[in-house]
Scaffold this motif. Structure first.
Motif, PDB file in Angstrom:
ATOM      1  N   ASN A 435       6.885   0.284  -9.723  1.00 24.72           N
ATOM      2  CA  ASN A 435       7.385  -0.309 -10.966  1.00 24.72           C
ATOM      3  C   ASN A 435       6.476   0.165 -12.104  1.00 24.72           C
ATOM      4  N   ASP A 436       6.601  -0.452 -13.285  1.00 26.47           N
ATOM      5  CA  ASP A 436       5.851   0.029 -14.446  1.00 26.47           C
ATOM      6  C   ASP A 436       4.345   0.090 -14.210  1.00 26.47           C
ATOM      7  N   SER A 437       3.864  -0.855 -13.402  1.00 29.92           N
ATOM      8  CA  SER A 437       2.411  -0.936 -13.297  1.00 29.92           C
ATOM      9  C   SER A 437       1.915  -0.611 -11.901  1.00 29.92           C
ATOM     10  N   THR A 438       2.794  -0.212 -11.027  1.00 30.42           N
ATOM     11  CA  THR A 438       2.353   0.088  -9.662  1.00 30.42           C
ATOM     12  C   THR A 438       2.751   1.513  -9.283  1.00 30.42           C
ATOM     13  N   LEU A 439       1.802   2.200  -8.726  1.00 23.73           N
ATOM     14  CA  LEU A 439       1.999   3.604  -8.400  1.00 23.73           C
ATOM     15  C   LEU A 439       1.554   3.808  -6.956  1.00 23.73           C
ATOM     16  N   ALA A 451      -2.637   9.747   4.191  1.00 21.34           N
ATOM     17  CA  ALA A 451      -3.270   8.738   3.359  1.00 21.34           C
ATOM     18  C   ALA A 451      -2.173   8.055   2.566  1.00 21.34           C
ATOM     19  N   PHE A 452      -2.312   6.769   2.391  1.00 29.34           N
ATOM     20  CA  PHE A 452      -1.348   6.032   1.591  1.00 29.34           C
ATOM     21  C   PHE A 452      -2.124   5.088   0.676  1.00 29.34           C
ATOM     22  N   ILE A 453      -1.897   5.222  -0.620  1.00 27.10           N
ATOM     23  CA  ILE A 453      -2.718   4.494  -1.583  1.00 27.10           C
ATOM     24  C   ILE A 453      -1.805   3.803  -2.579  1.00 27.10           C
ATOM     25  N   VAL A 454      -2.059   2.529  -2.845  1.00 31.65           N
ATOM     26  CA  VAL A 454      -1.290   1.824  -3.868  1.00 31.65           C
ATOM     27  C   VAL A 454      -2.220   1.452  -5.023  1.00 31.65           C
ATOM     28  N   LEU A 455      -1.792   1.842  -6.222  1.00 34.50           N
ATOM     29  CA  LEU A 455      -2.603   1.578  -7.411  1.00 34.50           C
ATOM     30  C   LEU A 455      -1.876   0.562  -8.284  1.00 34.50           C
ATOM     31  N   ARG A 456      -2.650  -0.412  -8.818  1.00 41.61           N
ATOM     32  CA  ARG A 456      -2.039  -1.356  -9.743  1.00 41.61           C
ATOM     33  C   ARG A 456      -2.797  -1.346 -11.068  1.00 41.61           C
ATOM     34  N   LYS A 457      -2.017  -1.180 -12.121  1.00 47.60           N
ATOM     35  CA  LYS A 457      -2.595  -1.082 -13.457  1.00 47.60           C
ATOM     36  C   LYS A 457      -3.302  -2.361 -13.854  1.00 47.60           C
ATOM     37  N   LYS A 458      -4.490  -2.212 -14.439  1.00 48.76           N
ATOM     38  CA  LYS A 458      -5.183  -3.382 -14.979  1.00 48.76           C
ATOM     39  C   LYS A 458      -4.875  -3.484 -16.457  1.00 48.76           C
TER      40      LYS A 458
END
Lengths: 474, 499
Positions: A435-439, A451-458
């Motif tokens: 979504n807008d803040s999750t990559l 490798a699997f990585i989830v990033l969440r915008k601060k």
């Protein structure tokens, strides 16, 4: 006593160098006799300062002729103007400490020997160097002004110290070298940087006017702390050049010290003004003067326009390619799976990422628990390729910086470590915006199968942006 | 001399002649404009150079010689220009409205000069008054510059970052904090800046070097004023006020210097000095002697004494637990007996901790706090209970604590805590080294009631804490020292390049 006849035969040898050199002295000027120590000091400084100032170095011309005048930018001029003659190639000199002044040592020794010879072979003692001193001061004034112009404009249009990148904003204070802290602290206030640039340009303009030169150097000396002293203490790396600026300022200022001393300290007597006023009535002389003066003004204008242009289109120290669309931000690494094993938040695991920054441009920076090899340069070069634009990582010991390109059809990021010591570090990640803040990123990392990585915008609600003006909960 | 009025041109010529005559005689008579301008400037500078708030005088009478510190002398030389009105808005504290009192003072000066002109139609020149107002301005500026210089020569105003700061993001500090810190990271640069203020101050003390000192002071304080605006640092007005006094003093010689250097004309300076009788000379000598003694050597001594004896106004002085200084990872954290795994987003679990050389423990959690904005104390903006919301005058009260025989450290928090985001909390602790108990209190001025009582045990590179936290929960924390080396401390010239 007038020594006029000894040097000056106006009209006799029109066009000769001598008549040009001495032509500036007014006809009715009576030459005071210089004391012998004054003469010897002048002879030394004349040679010493000219050795440091005149472009007597083939490398300078190499640089000059490598300019592509059709695609000129401010940096080519900047590089030429700040070039200092290398009697000993600078690569062989120590970067810090007294040894970095090796070229000054050479100039001093040569100047000492030549000035001894000059003293010895000059036919009579009753010398007066008014005219030579005038020309020396002209050269030094313009040399100093040119340096102030090139450094002044890149501050006035604040590209010398750009606003810190997001990665640098979220780096711990202790992870920077002092010079980087100095640059970034100026960088967060572009207006103050512009003000300092304006002061340098203003001093340069005072310097190109003979009569106001002392005010210009006085202003420079008043702003010493911002220019030269900071350079020395913060290891900024331009200490030889900035010491040269101080040397020229002091030498030029010294010219009026006897008069200022008389005025302030011996204030019961009349202070005699400098009687030397250059006489440009000779046509050839005035033409040369007009030519050089307008040339210098053209240089200021050209350089100013080029700097403004560079400021308007890009900050040369920062990369220019667009980053992944919509990805700009500071990310928490919420999931990190390597070879199907989830690694939780950790302050010691060598693989686990801690946080990630996507810059607006083609850079990703990653913080993990592995040591960082610091880029020890000042990152001030002008590079065409984004991967070489290293100001963002120079002097930062807290994060790993990667340059990346995008294949938007296959949604792939090709990353390569920007650090020269780690350019071999390359990998490819597949990206998905959840979504807008999750990559989400997946691919192969650290020689793993997967490798699997989830990033969440601060949120970017940082204290520095909030400021001190309101009570802040932060 | 009678002037015959033939026509205006004649008049102008005659007038110019007269003017030149007068100048040659040593400026016996001033023009009307000059007289009026002088009256304005005289009143203005007088208003600026005399403390106009009662706190200044009561402060002096309350001084106890036995307890005197550099702070007392500093509060004397760092008095502020008069404050006619206090504007509480943001613009009034940081913006251009901040200058309102300097402008009002100028308006008052114009008014007073108008009345003065009405009353005094006889005086031809004010050489004597001009001399005395310069003396006042010179000494006011000199002592001010010396005082501000000394807090940098003995670096207190800006100091080396604490371990907490070293482990705080660049962006988690306000601009003023960043500006001050960037000076503090280079000890000798701080000292240099101190001398850049101290030396002009010393030059101002001597009649013959006063103009040079004033010019340097004006340039330096003008730069400080601009920097204060650029970084919202809050003392732009006092800096501008020093620059105005410096400019006033420089203007005395500037026309002559211009004439000498730019126009290349000979000048004979007209420097008026009053003649003194023998007893006046005696008084002059002793007044000068006493004031200079107090504000130069004694000031230097007090600042130096404070600096070398643990009275740095930005550094706490209670020593911390021995051999604990450093940055710690939190290897284990139990809340009411339950283990919380490491997570930097947790609002209760500590994600790191620091111990300083002094008694201070800090830790980071993902929880915000009302922060101390590092505004500090300035009588200019705080009147009684007014205007305390925008200003925080109570964070620097170390001397007051010391006077009532309390630990001064809770009054020395502006540097360590102020101007930084709230995720890192700073606690002062009192250590009972026999029972191994720490009594902790939050240093943040907005959260002073947060207290914890924690037992501790020390072993090599490990500290274990357990007890009751500020929310009355029981916690058990294992801290392991990180052997982190900071690029900032190591320096660019060092051979090490891996951190």
């Amino acid at each position: 006593m007038s020594l006029n006849g000894r040097f000056l035969k106006k009209g006799n040898k029109v066009g000769s160098i001598n008549s040009l050199l001495y032509g500036v002295v007014q006809d009715d000027f009576s030459f005071p006799i210089w004391k012998s120590w004054e003469q010897r000091a002048f002879q030394f400084f004349f040679i010493f300062l000219l050795l440091l100032t005149l472009p007597i170095d083939f490398r300078f011309y190499k640089l000059l002729f490598s300019i592509d005048w059709l695609h000129i930018n401010f940096y080519s001029i900047f590089q030429i103007v700040r070039y200092q003659t290398q009697f000993l190639p600078i690569n062989y000199l120590p970067k810090w400490g007294i040894g970095s002044f090796g070229n000054w040592g050479v100039a001093a020794i040569v100047a000492f020997i030549l000035s001894q010879a000059w003293w010895h072979y000059s036919s009579n003692y009753l010398k007066n160097y008014t005219a030579l001193n005038y020309w020396l001061r002209v050269i030094l004034r313009y040399r100093l002004a040119s340096l102030l112009i090139v450094y002044g404009f890149i501050k006035f249009f604040p590209i010398q110290m750009p606003f810190p990148s997001l990665s640098n904003l979220v780096t711990n204070y202790g992870d920077f070298y002092a010079w980087k802290i100095y640059f970034q602290t100026l960088g967060i206030s572009p207006k103050y940087e512009s003000f300092l640039g304006f002061i340098e340009i203003f001093a340069a303009i005072l310097l190109i006017n003979r009569k106001t030169a002392t005010f210009g150097t006085g202003l420079l000396i008043g702003f010493l702390g911002n220019v030269a002293v900071a350079n020395g203490f913060y290891d900024i790396g331009e200490h030889v050049l900035s010491t040269y600026i101080v040397l020229l300022s002091v030498f030029l200022f010294a010219y009026d010290i006897p008069r200022l001393y008389n005025y302030f300290i011996k204030d019961d007597k009349e202070t005699i003004a400098d009687r030397f006023k250059p006489d440009f009535s000779e046509k050839k002389l005035s033409r040369i003067r007009l030519f050089l003066k307008s040339g210098f003004i053209a240089f200021i204008l050209l350089y100013g326009i080029l700097t403004q242009h560079s400021f308007a289109i890009e900050s040369y120290k920062l990369p220019k390619e667009q980053g992944l669309h919509g990805a700009y931000g500071y990310y928490d690494v919420t999931n990190f799976v390597l070879n199907h094993d989830t690694i939780n938040y950790s302050f010691s695991d060598p693989h686990r990422w801690v946080d990630v920054v996507f810059e607006k441009w083609s850079t990703i920076s990653i913080r993990d628990n592995r040591p960082v090899i610091v880029d020890k340069t000042s990152g001030e070069g002008y590079y065409d390729k984004d991967i070489d634009r290293n100001y963002e990582l120079a002097g930062n010991g807290g994060r790993h910086y990667y340059y990346y390109t995008i294949d938007s059809t296959r949604r792939l990021l090709f990353l390569q470590n920007k650090n020269h010591a780690k350019r071999f570090d390359k990998f490819t990640l597949h990206y998905t915006f959840i979504n807008d803040s999750t990559l989400a990123l997946d691919g192969s990392l650290d020689n793993s199968d997967s490798a699997f990585i989830v990033l969440r915008k601060k949120k970017l609600d940082f204290l520095m942006f909030e400021g001190r003006r309101h009570p802040v909960k932060n | 001399m009678k002037l015959k009025l033939f026509n205006t041109m004649e008049l102008t010529l005659k007038f110019n002649e007269l003017h030149e005559d007068v100048q040659e005689l040593g400026a016996n008579a001033w023009t009307k404009t000059k007289l009026f301008a002088f009256r304005v400037i005289f009143v203005y500078i007088l208003l600026l150079c005399i403390p106009t708030y009662s706190g200044f005088y009561t402060g002096i009478f309350k001084l106890k010689l036995s307890q005197i510190t550099y702070n007392d002398l500093q509060s004397i030389v760092a008095f502020w220009p008069p404050q006619f009105i206090t504007i509480q808005s943001e613009e009034g504290v940081f913006g251009l409205l901040n200058y309102i009192n300097l402008i009002l003072a100028l308006l008052i000066a114009f008014g007073a000069a108008g009345i003065w002109t009405g009353l005094d139609r006889k005086t031809l020149s004010y050489n004597k008054l001009y001399y005395w107002i310069r003396v006042l301005a010179r000494y006011r500026l000199a002592y001010g510059m010396i005082g501000w210089g000394l807090k940098k020569i003995f670096p207190m105003q800006m100091v080396w970052p604490t371990i907490g700061m070293l482990n705080t993001h660049f962006v988690d500090m306000v601009e003023k904090k960043l500006y001050w810190s960037h000076v503090g990271v280079e000890f000798w640069y701080t000292v240099f800046l101190g001398f850049a203020e101290f030396i002009p101050g010393i030059l101002l003390l001597f009649r013959k070097t006063a103009t040079l000192g004033a010019a340097l002071a004006a340039v330096v304080t003008f730069n400080i004023c601009i920097a204060n605006h650029a970084y919202d640092a809050g003392v732009a007005v006092p800096a501008a006020y020093f620059a105005i006094i410096g400019l006033f003093l420089t203007s005395y010689d500037l026309p002559n210097i211009w004439k000498l250097l730019v126009k290349q004309e000979n000048v004979k300076p007209f420097h008026f000095y009053p003649t003194f009788t023998k007893s006046q000379k005696w008084i002059r000598f002793w007044v000068k002697f006493v004031f200079n003694l107090i504000f130069v050597p004694i000031s230097v001594f007090l600042w130096g004494y404070g600096f070398f004896n643990g009275n740095n106004y930005n550094i706490p002085s209670t020593p911390g637990l021995s051999d604990t200084k450093g940055y710690y990872n939190v290897s284990l954290f139990k809340l009411n007996g339950k283990i919380l795994p490491f997570n930097p987003n947790d609002s209760i679990r500590w994600s790191d901790a620091t111990f300083e050389a002094w008694s201070s423990l800090s830790y980071r959690t993902n929880r915000s706090a009302y922060i101390d904005r590092m505004i500090g104390y300035s009588p200019l903006r705080v009147k009684g209970k007014k205007n305390r919301k925008l200003n925080q005058p109570d964070t620097q009260i170390a001397d007051w604590f010391a006077r009532v025989n309390k630990n001064r450290d809770l009054g020395v928090t502006r540097w360590e805590v102020g101007g930084m985001a709230g995720e890192r909390r700073y606690f002062f602790y009192n250590a009972d080294t026999l029972k191994h108990v720490l009594y902790l209190q939050n240093k943040n001025v907005n959260a002073r009631d947060e207290r914890q009582v924690l037992n501790y045990s020390l072993s090599k590179n490990r500290i274990i804490l357990w007890g009751i936290n500020e929310f009355n929960d029981s916690i058990y924390v294992v801290l392991d020292k990180s052997l982190k080396i900071y690029p900032l401390a190591e320096g660019r010239q060092s051979v090490r390049s891996e951190f």
